[in-house]
Design a protein around this motif. Structure first.
Motif, PDB file in Angstrom:
ATOM      1  N   TYR A  25      64.335  59.474  27.943  1.00 62.02           N
ATOM      2  CA  TYR A  25      63.058  59.305  27.253  1.00 62.02           C
ATOM      3  C   TYR A  25      61.972  59.349  28.319  1.00 62.02           C
ATOM      4  O   TYR A  25      62.065  58.649  29.324  1.00 62.02           O
ATOM      5  N   SER A  27      57.965  58.806  29.179  1.00 65.84           N
ATOM      6  CA  SER A  27      56.695  58.248  28.712  1.00 65.84           C
ATOM      7  C   SER A  27      55.506  58.966  29.322  1.00 65.84           C
ATOM      8  O   SER A  27      54.402  58.905  28.788  1.00 65.84           O
ATOM      9  N   ARG A  32      54.373  68.653  28.349  1.00 65.09           N
ATOM     10  CA  ARG A  32      54.168  67.946  27.085  1.00 65.09           C
ATOM     11  C   ARG A  32      55.465  67.610  26.374  1.00 65.09           C
ATOM     12  O   ARG A  32      55.475  66.822  25.445  1.00 65.09           O
ATOM     13  N   TYR A  33      56.563  68.238  26.788  1.00 61.94           N
ATOM     14  CA  TYR A  33      57.845  68.051  26.119  1.00 61.94           C
ATOM     15  C   TYR A  33      58.953  67.800  27.137  1.00 61.94           C
ATOM     16  O   TYR A  33      58.817  68.150  28.308  1.00 61.94           O
ATOM     17  N   LYS A  52      61.537  67.035  22.779  1.00 60.60           N
ATOM     18  CA  LYS A  52      60.846  65.843  22.288  1.00 60.60           C
ATOM     19  C   LYS A  52      59.484  65.763  22.968  1.00 60.60           C
ATOM     20  O   LYS A  52      59.330  66.128  24.126  1.00 60.60           O
ATOM     21  N   ARG A  53      58.503  65.263  22.251  1.00 55.67           N
ATOM     22  CA  ARG A  53      57.165  65.129  22.821  1.00 55.67           C
ATOM     23  C   ARG A  53      57.123  63.934  23.777  1.00 55.67           C
ATOM     24  O   ARG A  53      57.604  62.851  23.451  1.00 55.67           O
ATOM     25  N   GLY A  55      56.054  60.692  25.449  1.00 54.75           N
ATOM     26  CA  GLY A  55      55.362  59.529  24.916  1.00 54.75           C
ATOM     27  C   GLY A  55      55.588  59.260  23.445  1.00 54.75           C
ATOM     28  O   GLY A  55      55.002  58.342  22.883  1.00 54.75           O
ATOM     29  N   SER A  56      56.479  60.026  22.806  1.00 53.60           N
ATOM     30  CA  SER A  56      56.701  59.888  21.362  1.00 53.60           C
ATOM     31  C   SER A  56      57.585  58.699  20.999  1.00 53.60           C
ATOM     32  O   SER A  56      57.621  58.285  19.847  1.00 53.60           O
ATOM     33  N   GLY A  57      58.315  58.173  21.963  1.00 51.69           N
ATOM     34  CA  GLY A  57      59.258  57.096  21.681  1.00 51.69           C
ATOM     35  C   GLY A  57      60.641  57.605  21.314  1.00 51.69           C
ATOM     36  O   GLY A  57      61.554  56.813  21.124  1.00 51.69           O
ATOM     37  N   SER A  58      60.803  58.922  21.219  1.00 47.96           N
ATOM     38  CA  SER A  58      62.090  59.519  20.862  1.00 47.96           C
ATOM     39  C   SER A  58      62.918  59.811  22.107  1.00 47.96           C
ATOM     40  O   SER A  58      62.385  60.249  23.124  1.00 47.96           O
TER      41      SER A  58
END
Length: 80
Positions: A25, A27, A32-33, A52-53, A55-58
């Motif tokens: 993950y 942050s 951007r991904y 995954k983006r 900072g998305s939390g994913s």
């Protein structure tokens, strides 16, 4: 071979792993991904299915079991 994670040294990423799976993950990162890349003991690399983006939390997960192997190490791949 150089450790590809050095290319994303500016990234702030957490990681989690077990004997078969690598997860990450991010942050913050220059891109951007991100996605997880598992480097398996049989020499093959497996990438997380979706970007995954940042900072998305994913979390992104990559599984060496997809190539009938176990995990050697892993890294976060950063993309735009």
């Amino acid at each position: 071979m150089a450790d590809p994670s050095s290319a994303s040294a500016a990234a702030s990423c957490r990681k989690s792993q077990d004997s078969n799976t690598f997860g990450t993950y991010c942050s913050s990162a220059e891109g951007r991904y991100f996605r997880a890349v598992a480097v398996c003991k049989n020499g093959r690399e497996v990438r997380g299915q979706q970007w995954k983006r940042v900072g998305s939390g994913s979390w992104s997960w990559a599984y060496c079991t997809q190539v009938n192997s176990s995990l050697s190490w892993g890294y976060a791949e950063i993309g735009n």
